[in-house]
Scaffold this motif. Structure first.
Motif, PDB file in Angstrom:
ATOM      1  N   GLU A  40       0.432  26.675  49.806  1.00  0.00           N
ATOM      2  CA  GLU A  40       0.655  28.115  49.940  1.00  0.00           C
ATOM      3  C   GLU A  40      -0.698  28.823  50.058  1.00  0.00           C
ATOM      4  OE1 GLU A  40       3.081  29.604  46.768  1.00  0.00           O
ATOM      5  OE2 GLU A  40       4.388  27.864  46.872  1.00  0.00           O
ATOM      6  N   PHE A  62       5.354  29.841  57.168  1.00  0.00           N
ATOM      7  CA  PHE A  62       5.831  28.458  57.030  1.00  0.00           C
ATOM      8  C   PHE A  62       5.762  28.038  55.627  1.00  0.00           C
ATOM      9  CE2 PHE A  62       5.074  28.627  61.494  1.00  0.00           C
ATOM     10  CZ  PHE A  62       6.062  27.833  62.017  1.00  0.00           C
ATOM     11  N   TYR A 119       0.123  25.524  64.935  1.00  0.00           N
ATOM     12  CA  TYR A 119      -1.089  25.171  64.221  1.00  0.00           C
ATOM     13  C   TYR A 119      -1.802  26.436  63.809  1.00  0.00           C
ATOM     14  CZ  TYR A 119      -0.647  20.311  65.606  1.00  0.00           C
ATOM     15  OH  TYR A 119      -0.204  19.034  65.751  1.00  0.00           O
ATOM     16  N   GLU A 152       5.044  22.868  68.302  1.00  0.00           N
ATOM     17  CA  GLU A 152       4.528  22.843  66.942  1.00  0.00           C
ATOM     18  C   GLU A 152       3.441  23.904  66.782  1.00  0.00           C
ATOM     19  OE1 GLU A 152       2.952  19.691  63.623  1.00  0.00           O
ATOM     20  OE2 GLU A 152       3.699  18.996  65.532  1.00  0.00           O
ATOM     21  N   SER A 197      -1.568  21.855  60.937  1.00  0.00           N
ATOM     22  CA  SER A 197      -0.189  22.337  60.899  1.00  0.00           C
ATOM     23  C   SER A 197       0.048  23.066  59.578  1.00  0.00           C
ATOM     24  CB  SER A 197       0.772  21.156  61.008  1.00  0.00           C
ATOM     25  OG  SER A 197       2.085  21.585  60.796  1.00  0.00           O
ATOM     26  N   PRO A 198       0.660  24.254  59.604  1.00  0.00           N
ATOM     27  CA  PRO A 198       0.906  24.981  58.354  1.00  0.00           C
ATOM     28  C   PRO A 198       1.819  24.218  57.394  1.00  0.00           C
ATOM     29  CG  PRO A 198       1.869  26.147  60.213  1.00  0.00           C
ATOM     30  CD  PRO A 198       1.112  24.995  60.758  1.00  0.00           C
ATOM     31  N   SER A 199       2.658  23.336  57.916  1.00  0.00           N
ATOM     32  CA  SER A 199       3.536  22.552  57.037  1.00  0.00           C
ATOM     33  C   SER A 199       2.748  21.522  56.225  1.00  0.00           C
ATOM     34  CB  SER A 199       4.635  21.873  57.849  1.00  0.00           C
ATOM     35  OG  SER A 199       4.083  20.985  58.783  1.00  0.00           O
ATOM     36  N   ASP A 200       1.517  21.220  56.637  1.00  0.00           N
ATOM     37  CA  ASP A 200       0.664  20.275  55.915  1.00  0.00           C
ATOM     38  C   ASP A 200      -0.254  20.963  54.914  1.00  0.00           C
ATOM     39  OD1 ASP A 200       1.757  18.233  57.417  1.00  0.00           O
ATOM     40  OD2 ASP A 200       0.124  18.223  58.878  1.00  0.00           O
TER      41      ASP A 200
END
Length: 58
Positions: free
Chosen positions: A26, A58, A5, A3, A20-23
């Motif tokens: 933009e 991401f 970060y 994962e 985490s970039p998914s959290d």
């Protein structure tokens, strides 16, 4: 699978953390520091150019 970060640093209070970039929103969207609640574009919280690239990917 590993994962990714990104390292973040508040330009106002100096708080640093990883997330985490998914959290994250933009990079051009407004983000609020969880410590001092400063409001800036998320890209301004990126600690390094590498962290900013990870946000954008991401």
């Amino acid at each position: 699978m590993e994962e990714t970060y990104v390292r973040l640093l508040c330009p106002e209070c100096g708080k640093h953390w990883e997330q985490s970039p998914s959290d994250l929103p933009e990079p051009a969207r407004t983000f609020h520091c969880p410590n001092c609640h400063a409001s800036r574009r998320l890209s301004e919280f990126a600690r390094t150019e590498h962290d900013l690239q990870n946000m954008k990917n991401f």
